[in-house]
Design a protein around this motif. Structure first.
Motif, mmCIF file in Angstrom:
data_model
loop_
_atom_site.group_PDB
_atom_site.id
_atom_site.type_symbol
_atom_site.label_atom_id
_atom_site.label_comp_id
_atom_site.label_asym_id
_atom_site.label_seq_id
_atom_site.Cartn_x
_atom_site.Cartn_y
_atom_site.Cartn_z
ATOM 1 N N SER A 94 0.824 -1.209 0.000
ATOM 2 C CA SER A 94 0.000 0.000 0.000
ATOM 3 C C SER A 94 0.856 1.256 0.000
ATOM 4 N N LEU A 95 1.975 1.210 0.728
ATOM 5 C CA LEU A 95 2.872 2.362 0.765
ATOM 6 C C LEU A 95 3.642 2.516 -0.544
ATOM 7 N N LEU A 96 4.021 1.405 -1.160
ATOM 8 C CA LEU A 96 4.767 1.483 -2.417
ATOM 9 C C LEU A 96 3.894 1.971 -3.571
ATOM 10 N N THR A 97 2.653 1.519 -3.601
ATOM 11 C CA THR A 97 1.772 1.865 -4.725
ATOM 12 C C THR A 97 0.921 3.086 -4.454
ATOM 13 N N GLY A 98 0.739 3.425 -3.171
ATOM 14 C CA GLY A 98 -0.167 4.516 -2.845
ATOM 15 C C GLY A 98 -1.623 4.114 -2.947
ATOM 16 N N ARG A 99 -1.887 2.800 -3.041
ATOM 17 C CA ARG A 99 -3.261 2.303 -3.165
ATOM 18 C C ARG A 99 -3.483 1.231 -2.094
ATOM 19 N N ASP A 159 15.577 -2.956 -4.960
ATOM 20 C CA ASP A 159 14.836 -1.717 -4.718
ATOM 21 C C ASP A 159 15.115 -1.313 -3.275
ATOM 22 N N GLU A 160 16.003 -0.319 -3.076
ATOM 23 C CA GLU A 160 16.461 0.011 -1.730
ATOM 24 C C GLU A 160 15.334 0.553 -0.861
ATOM 25 N N ARG A 161 14.484 1.404 -1.414
ATOM 26 C CA ARG A 161 13.380 1.940 -0.608
ATOM 27 C C ARG A 161 12.457 0.810 -0.155
ATOM 28 N N ARG A 162 12.215 -0.144 -1.032
ATOM 29 C CA ARG A 162 11.374 -1.282 -0.682
ATOM 30 C C ARG A 162 11.991 -2.061 0.480
ATOM 31 N N GLY A 228 10.591 6.141 13.055
ATOM 32 C CA GLY A 228 10.719 7.591 13.168
ATOM 33 C C GLY A 228 11.581 8.176 12.073
ATOM 34 N N ALA A 229 12.678 7.501 11.752
ATOM 35 C CA ALA A 229 13.552 7.973 10.675
ATOM 36 C C ALA A 229 12.824 7.914 9.341
ATOM 37 N N ALA A 230 12.002 6.887 9.140
ATOM 38 C CA ALA A 230 11.223 6.783 7.902
ATOM 39 C C ALA A 230 10.202 7.907 7.813
ATOM 40 N N THR A 231 9.599 8.263 8.938
ATOM 41 C CA THR A 231 8.620 9.348 8.962
ATOM 42 C C THR A 231 9.262 10.664 8.558
ATOM 43 N N LEU A 232 10.446 10.948 9.097
ATOM 44 C CA LEU A 232 11.152 12.172 8.723
ATOM 45 C C LEU A 232 11.608 12.118 7.275
ATOM 46 N N HIS A 233 11.983 10.925 6.813
ATOM 47 C CA HIS A 233 12.439 10.773 5.439
ATOM 48 C C HIS A 233 11.334 11.131 4.448
ATOM 49 N N ASP A 234 10.078 10.907 4.841
ATOM 50 C CA ASP A 234 8.955 11.222 3.952
ATOM 51 C C ASP A 234 8.838 12.713 3.662
ATOM 52 N N THR A 235 9.402 13.551 4.539
ATOM 53 C CA THR A 235 9.327 14.999 4.336
ATOM 54 C C THR A 235 10.678 15.607 3.966
ATOM 55 N N ASP A 236 11.695 14.773 3.796
ATOM 56 C CA ASP A 236 13.040 15.261 3.499
ATOM 57 C C ASP A 236 13.702 14.272 2.541
ATOM 58 N N ASP A 237 13.892 14.702 1.311
ATOM 59 C CA ASP A 237 14.476 13.797 0.306
ATOM 60 C C ASP A 237 15.972 14.003 0.116
ATOM 61 N N SER A 238 16.626 14.559 1.154
ATOM 62 C CA SER A 238 18.054 14.826 1.054
ATOM 63 C C SER A 238 18.856 13.541 1.215
ATOM 64 N N ALA A 239 20.120 13.609 0.790
ATOM 65 C CA ALA A 239 21.019 12.466 0.952
ATOM 66 C C ALA A 239 21.237 12.158 2.429
ATOM 67 N N ASP A 240 21.242 13.190 3.273
ATOM 68 C CA ASP A 240 21.430 12.969 4.704
ATOM 69 C C ASP A 240 20.250 12.200 5.286
ATOM 70 N N ALA A 241 19.026 12.530 4.858
ATOM 71 C CA ALA A 241 17.851 11.804 5.331
ATOM 72 C C ALA A 241 17.903 10.352 4.877
ATOM 73 N N ASP A 242 18.374 10.130 3.650
ATOM 74 C CA ASP A 242 18.551 8.755 3.161
ATOM 75 C C ASP A 242 19.512 7.989 4.066
ATOM 76 N N VAL A 249 17.640 1.700 10.007
ATOM 77 C CA VAL A 249 17.139 0.394 9.571
ATOM 78 C C VAL A 249 18.172 -0.692 9.831
ATOM 79 N N ASP A 250 19.441 -0.409 9.572
ATOM 80 C CA ASP A 250 20.473 -1.415 9.822
ATOM 81 C C ASP A 250 20.625 -1.691 11.311
ATOM 82 N N VAL A 251 20.455 -0.685 12.153
ATOM 83 C CA VAL A 251 20.447 -0.932 13.598
ATOM 84 C C VAL A 251 19.278 -1.850 13.957
#
Length: 685
Positions: A94-99, A159-162, A228-242, A249-251
């Motif tokens: 649902s998150l990947l497709t938006g449906r 697919d890294e985001r996936r 929480g990091a994913a939530t912030l990532h949704d509003t920040d597409d910078s390399a630092d947010a990535d 996620v690795d932790v």
């Protein structure tokens, strides 16, 4: 405490656990055993109606419009009840497709299709990485999930985001599984009797449950941070947010899934024979934990990625949102902090005391009686201005007791001089026969004209050789019960009858001391509160606790291990070990951040604050030992030990040896686990 910290998220988790339990999910799991076609229809229909898998999908697309952290809270709550039928795949899809809808998702090329078992005939609902191939339903270890196999497809790129989404959400499920296992084990230990008493009173069971608590809090913190990091990532597409989301996620991958498996196994161990039966639900949770671990992939691979990220300078940063509570006070705090920073170094301490900034949580006139938000703003602005607060050391324990229970004359005499650093304190509590068992102390105080005469021996006393005053517990009523006949004294360390002898430690240095008291006169005006109140006073903290600006920064030895990974060819095994220490240290910091956020929400410390000490000790001891191990046989050519030695390895060995005291000082790890078992988990004494 679940993933969610806010009151709204706690309410969401509670309501969803109740809703999920009403579906009788475990009965559905058992009824569907061996079935690989469409199943769990009733449960899925209810989940679909509730919109569980679409909480983080925008409202415009038919979702709930919540954050990914809200979504993680929901998945954790449902996993706590072991809701079957594919929520994880549906949420990722649902998150990947938006449906919103049911989906089977291939997370790794060539890998299993998560929750695709009941959707094999519906290609529109299968989000595959590989091209072509045939999807077939397969029975799996987890009786509540239906995954699928993809055969004959051409390998595709990752697919890294996936992957990041999948691990983030799977970690939330792992947290729910872990919570159920801990609660089930503890509840059983409270009622099951063996040898005439509840098994939770046995120290072995108490320690096992306390270790389950440590792991559960670690899993929860890591899962929370990834979401929480994913939530912030949704509003920040910078390399630092990535980079921050990938690190979090690795932790989580390094901590959550092994942790869930270990707690599930420990749950069965506490349950004993009943836990090994098919009729008990514990094995269903172990199956889910094992399945999640297999789906996400190797914890060691995540650890090696953490090492690589740490070597390039990445560290987890967690910002605390004060939600506007700082706007009115920040300008004034910034001005005062900058004024203090502009003073000569020798004058800054007095300025901090005068402003109330050295101990802002203390009551006026020695502090500001500051609430948690104000304390954090002061921390931030002093740090921004480059002002470092001096450490009060033992005065930080002695003075709050005087503030809370002393006389006006005692406060006038001791508090401000201690804050200014004019008085140095030591603590005269431990004795050769009463370390963690403080109530068994034998130093006696006998009533004499004008005061009390103290005689006895104290040990492990830091800075006694240069202290001006000591806080001392002594027995004033030998006939009273152990905890009742103790009095709290303030002892002038220059008094006749005091002898201080240094104790040489395993590092070769003498940081501790033995203190012998031989008929030492302590006047009545140096008794705090009333005779016999000493035990209560020894456990005193101010009601307005200090709230620190916690961070997830790495500890000294972990940073040193990362340095070695950057400068030496360690090999994959050693780099993996470094990464696991990076993960452990990061989680220790995250526990502190969660405590800070709870304080901002008006709540007292939760289990994470107690776990943080136990986890911190483990982290420092393990990482300091790893640092020395990584340097191989150079240890045989060691120079003189010393914290500041010119020989880096000698300094590393000093640190390794010195950290052995951490699991002893301030209450041994074993005693602290007893305390955690009894006071946090409610196990019988």
């Amino acid at each position: 405490m679940s993933i969610g910290i806010s009151d709204e998220q706690a309410e969401l988790a509670d309501s969803l656990r109740k809703w999920a339990a009403s579906l009788s999910p475990l009965a559905a799991v058992r009824a569907a055993e061996g079935e690989v076609s469409a199943c769990f229809a009733d449960v899925w229909a209810a989940a679909d109606e509730m919109g569980i898998a679409a909480i983080a999908v925008p409202e415009s697309a038919g979702g709930g419009g919540g954050s990914l952290l809200d979504q993680a809270v929901a998945l954790e709550a449902c996993a706590h009840e072991l809701v079957p039928g594919g929520l994880l795949g549906a949420t990722i899809g649902s998150l990947l497709t938006g449906r919103p809808g049911r989906y089977g998702v291939q997370v790794h090329p060539g890998g299993v299709v998560w929750d695709g078992g009941a959707l094999a005939a519906d290609p529109d609902r299968l989000l595959l990485l590989d091209d072509g191939g045939t999807v077939t339903s397969e029975p799996g270890l987890d009786l509540g999930s239906r995954h699928a196999r993809l055969a004959g497809g051409a390998a595709a790129s990752t697919d890294e985001r996936r992957r990041l989404l999948a691990v983030t959400l799977a970690a939330a499920e792992a947290s729910g599984v872990t919570r159920w296992c801990l609660e089930t084990a503890v509840d059983y230990a409270k009622v099951r009797e063996q040898f005439g008493q509840k098994i939770g009173a046995f120290q072995a069971i108490k320690h096992l449950c306390a270790q389950m608590l440590e792991t559960a809090e670690s899993v929860t913190a890591a899962a929370w941070d990834a979401a929480g990091a994913a939530t912030l990532h949704d509003t920040d597409d910078s390399a630092d947010a990535d980079a921050q989301w990938a690190f979090a996620v690795d932790v989580a991958q390094a901590i959550c899934f092994d942790g869930a498996v270990e707690v599930a196994k420990a749950c069965i161990q506490v349950l004993g024979g009943i836990g090994f039966t098919y009729e008990h639900d514990a094995h269903l949770y172990l199956r889910r934990a094992l399945s999640l671990r297999a789906l996400v992939g190797s914890a060691d691979a995540a650890a090696e990625r953490l090492t690589a990220a740490a070597v390039t300078g990445t560290r987890r940063r967690v910002d605390v949102d004060l939600e506007g509570r700082d706007e009115a006070i920040r300008p004034g705090v910034r001005t005062t902090s900058e004024q203090i920073a502009g003073l000569p170094a020798a004058e800054q301490r007095a300025a901090l005391v005068d402003a109330g900034y050295l101990t802002p949580h203390w009551p006026a006139p020695y502090g500001l009686g500051a609430d948690p938000a104000t304390q954090l703003v002061i921390d931030q602005e002093l740090g921004r201005a480059g002002v470092v607060r001096p450490d009060l050391v033992i005065a930080g324990w002695a003075v709050p007791t005087i503030l809370a229970h002393g006389t006006d004359a005692q406060r006038e005499r001791f508090v401000r001089p201690s804050l200014l650093g004019e008085l140095t304190w030591c603590q005269l509590f431990s004795e050769p026969g009463s370390g963690s068992d403080l109530a068994s102390l034998r130093t006696r105080a006998v009533r004499v004209d004008g005061g009390w005469s103290l005689t006895g021996q104290k040990v492990w006393t830091s800075v006694a050789e240069r202290a001006d005053w000591g806080i001392c517990l002594a027995r004033t009523d030998p006939d009273a019960p152990q905890h009742k006949g103790i009095t709290y004294f303030l002892v002038d360390m220059r008094s006749p009858g005091i002898e201080v002898r240094p104790l040489r430690e395993i590092t070769g240095e003498a940081l501790f001391n033995e203190v012998f008291l031989d008929d030492v006169l302590v006047p009545d005006d140096c008794v705090v509160a009333e005779p016999g109140d000493g035990w209560k006073l020894a456990r005193t903290t101010l009601a307005n606790e200090r709230v620190a600006m916690a961070s997830a920064r790495l500890t000294k030895s972990v940073e040193r291990a990362v340095e070695l990974a950057a400068t030496r060819d360690l090999g994959p095994v050693a780099r993996t070990e470094v990464g696991h220490q990076v993960a452990l240290a990061t989680v220790g910091g995250l526990l502190g951040v969660r405590t800070t956020l709870r304080a901002l929400g008006g709540h007292g410390p939760g289990a994470e604050s107690s776990v943080a000490k136990l986890l911190g000790v483990r982290s420092r001891q393990e990482s300091s030992e790893l640092v020395v191990t990584l340097q191989g046989d150079d240890l045989a050519l060691l120079g003189p030990l010393g914290k500041e030695s010119d020989d880096p390895l000698a300094a590393d060995v000093w640190e390794q040896l010195n950290t052995r005291c951490l699991s002893i000082a301030g209450g041994t790890t074993q005693i602290l686990r007893n305390v955690a078992g009894e006071r946090i988990l409610g196990l019988p004494r």
